[in-house]
Design an enzyme around this catalytic site. Structure first.
Site, short mmCIF file in Angstrom:
data_model
loop_
_atom_site.label_atom_id
_atom_site.label_comp_id
_atom_site.label_asym_id
_atom_site.label_seq_id
_atom_site.Cartn_x
_atom_site.Cartn_y
_atom_site.Cartn_z
N SER A 14 -38.16 -6.80 -25.69
CA SER A 14 -37.29 -7.51 -26.65
C SER A 14 -36.21 -8.22 -25.85
O SER A 14 -35.94 -7.86 -24.69
CB SER A 14 -36.64 -6.49 -27.58
OG SER A 14 -35.58 -7.06 -28.32
N TYR B 56 -32.47 1.47 -29.65
CA TYR B 56 -33.42 0.37 -29.45
C TYR B 56 -33.15 -0.32 -28.11
O TYR B 56 -34.09 -0.57 -27.33
CB TYR B 56 -33.25 -0.63 -30.61
CG TYR B 56 -34.30 -1.71 -30.69
CD1 TYR B 56 -35.51 -1.48 -31.33
CD2 TYR B 56 -34.06 -2.98 -30.15
CE1 TYR B 56 -36.46 -2.49 -31.43
CE2 TYR B 56 -35.00 -3.99 -30.25
CZ TYR B 56 -36.20 -3.74 -30.89
OH TYR B 56 -37.15 -4.74 -30.99
P1 NAD Z 1 -43.54 -4.38 -37.54
O1 NAD Z 1 -42.76 -3.34 -38.29
O2 NAD Z 1 -44.21 -5.46 -38.30
O3 NAD Z 1 -44.64 -3.70 -36.65
C1 NAD Z 1 -44.45 -2.48 -36.01
C2 NAD Z 1 -45.80 -1.85 -35.80
O4 NAD Z 1 -45.64 -0.57 -35.19
C3 NAD Z 1 -46.53 -1.62 -37.14
O5 NAD Z 1 -47.90 -1.91 -36.99
C4 NAD Z 1 -46.30 -0.13 -37.38
O6 NAD Z 1 -47.32 0.44 -38.17
C5 NAD Z 1 -46.35 0.37 -35.95
N1 NAD Z 1 -45.77 1.69 -35.81
C6 NAD Z 1 -44.56 2.14 -36.20
N2 NAD Z 1 -44.45 3.46 -35.93
C7 NAD Z 1 -45.61 3.83 -35.34
C8 NAD Z 1 -46.09 5.06 -34.84
N3 NAD Z 1 -45.38 6.17 -34.91
N4 NAD Z 1 -47.34 5.07 -34.33
C9 NAD Z 1 -48.11 3.96 -34.29
N5 NAD Z 1 -47.69 2.77 -34.74
C10 NAD Z 1 -46.45 2.72 -35.25
O7 NAD Z 1 -42.54 -4.95 -36.46
P2 NAD Z 1 -42.71 -6.10 -35.36
O8 NAD Z 1 -41.52 -6.94 -35.50
O9 NAD Z 1 -44.04 -6.69 -35.38
O10 NAD Z 1 -42.50 -5.23 -34.03
C11 NAD Z 1 -43.48 -5.09 -33.04
C12 NAD Z 1 -42.81 -4.89 -31.71
O11 NAD Z 1 -42.10 -6.08 -31.36
C13 NAD Z 1 -41.82 -3.74 -31.67
O12 NAD Z 1 -41.92 -3.05 -30.45
C14 NAD Z 1 -40.49 -4.47 -31.75
O13 NAD Z 1 -39.45 -3.74 -31.18
C15 NAD Z 1 -40.80 -5.73 -30.98
N6 NAD Z 1 -39.88 -6.84 -31.24
C16 NAD Z 1 -39.81 -7.38 -32.49
C17 NAD Z 1 -38.92 -8.43 -32.71
C18 NAD Z 1 -38.79 -9.09 -34.04
O14 NAD Z 1 -37.87 -9.90 -34.21
N7 NAD Z 1 -39.65 -8.84 -35.00
C19 NAD Z 1 -38.13 -8.90 -31.67
C20 NAD Z 1 -38.24 -8.31 -30.42
C21 NAD Z 1 -39.13 -7.28 -30.22
#
Ligand code: NAD
Length: 257
Positions: free
Chosen positions: A139, A152
């Site tokens: 991130s 985080y």
């Molecule tokens: P999201 O909530 O859509 O997806 C998260 C995924 O992780 C989902 O598929 C969920 O089912 C899974 N998950 C959660 N807990 C879990 C567990 N215990 N075991 C297995 N799977 C689990 O969120 P996203 O935004 O797509 O996030 C995905 C990644 O990207 C994360 O690591 C997040 O930190 C990172 N990220 C997101 C953003 C953003 O703006 N959306 C920015 C930077 C980084």
């Protein structure tokens, strides 16, 4: 580059960035393994839809990324792992002196420790296959901080550090390890933060998006899951062979500020 014949495991891929990455990697020809901690018909249906649309093999394997043994079991059950995308993640926002201990533990376990377990299990398979790519979805918070996101920010900085170490340990092998650092991407994880922020600042949805969330993102646009998928595909290409142990920001200029 075609990834035909390769298999990619993407943790946390029944929604958001993980699902977008799975689609993009499947379009590049790789078989994909989707994952989350649930085991619903719709989870398996996502894999079936990817297989039908792209012609690759796609499976969904349930494993809870908060548990080390399940992280390792995911890789073992898949049986092959050429591309490992550590993506599963959760968020909780609170001042550090009020941060719930269970939330801290869960964020560190899912966002950071899971990548340790999956990487440890996947590297022997990559070595056996003579090729491998580890891509950690970190991130902008792996490079910089924001208030109220201590767990985080700690986990994501940890992931960036671990990525560098894995890269050094595999530097003389045909394996690379890198971290992608997205800014804001409009996924369920970000959607969930909007109502509280609207209440906190007494603002409407669009105002929160433009003035609070994208205030840190100079492009004033969300990054998309397709762009993240494309970045993973690039890291799997021959052009990226010498790119290892580093971060690629997909953040509209956030970390340039
Ligand atoms: P999201 O909530 O859509 O997806 C998260 C995924 O992780 C989902 O598929 C969920 O089912 C899974 N998950 C959660 N807990 C879990 C567990 N215990 N075991 C297995 N799977 C689990 O969120 P996203 O935004 O797509 O996030 C995905 C990644 O990207 C994360 O690591 C997040 O930190 C990172 N990220 C997101 C953003 C953003 O703006 N959306 C920015 C930077 C980084």
């Amino acid at each position: 580059m075609s990834l035909k014949g390769k298999t990619a495991i993407i943790t946390g891929s029944n929604s958001g960035i993980g699902l977008g990455v799975a689609w993009e990697i499947a379009r590049s020809g790789a078989n994909v393994v989707l994952n989350s901690f649930t085991d619903r018909d719709e989870d398996h249906a996502l894999a079936a839809e990817i297989a039908k649309e792209t012609g690759v093999e796609a499976r969904y394997i349930k494993a809870d990324m908060s548990k080390g043994d399940e992280c390792r079991a995911l890789i073992e059950q898949a049986g092959v792992c050429d591309v490992l995308v550590n993506n599963a993640g959760i968020q909780h926002v609170a001042p550090i002196d009020e941060f719930p201990v269970d939330k801290w533990d869960a964020i560190i376990a899912i966002n950071m420790n899971s990548a340790f377990h999956t990487t440890a299990a996947a590297l022997p398979m990559m070595r056996k296959a003579g090729w491998g790519r580890v891509v950690n979805i970190a991130s902008a918070h792996g490079l910089t901080a924001s208030p109220f996101k201590a767990a985080y920010v700690a986990a994501k900085h940890g992931v960036v550090g671990m990525t560098k170490t894995v890269a050094l340990e595999t530097a003389e092998e045909p394996i690379t390890a890198n971290a992608i650092c997205p800014g804001y991407v409009l996924t369920p994880l970000v959607e969930a933060q909007i109502p509280d922020t609207m209440e906190k600042y007494n603002m409407g949805r669009e105002e929160v998006i433009k003035k609070v969330m994208l205030e840190r993102q100079p492009s004033r646009e969300f990054a998309t899951v397709e762009q993240l998928g494309g970045t993973v595909a690039f890291l799997c290409s021959d052009a990226a062979k010498q790119i290892t142990g580093t971060t690629i920001s997909v953040d509209g200029g956030w970390t340039a500020l």
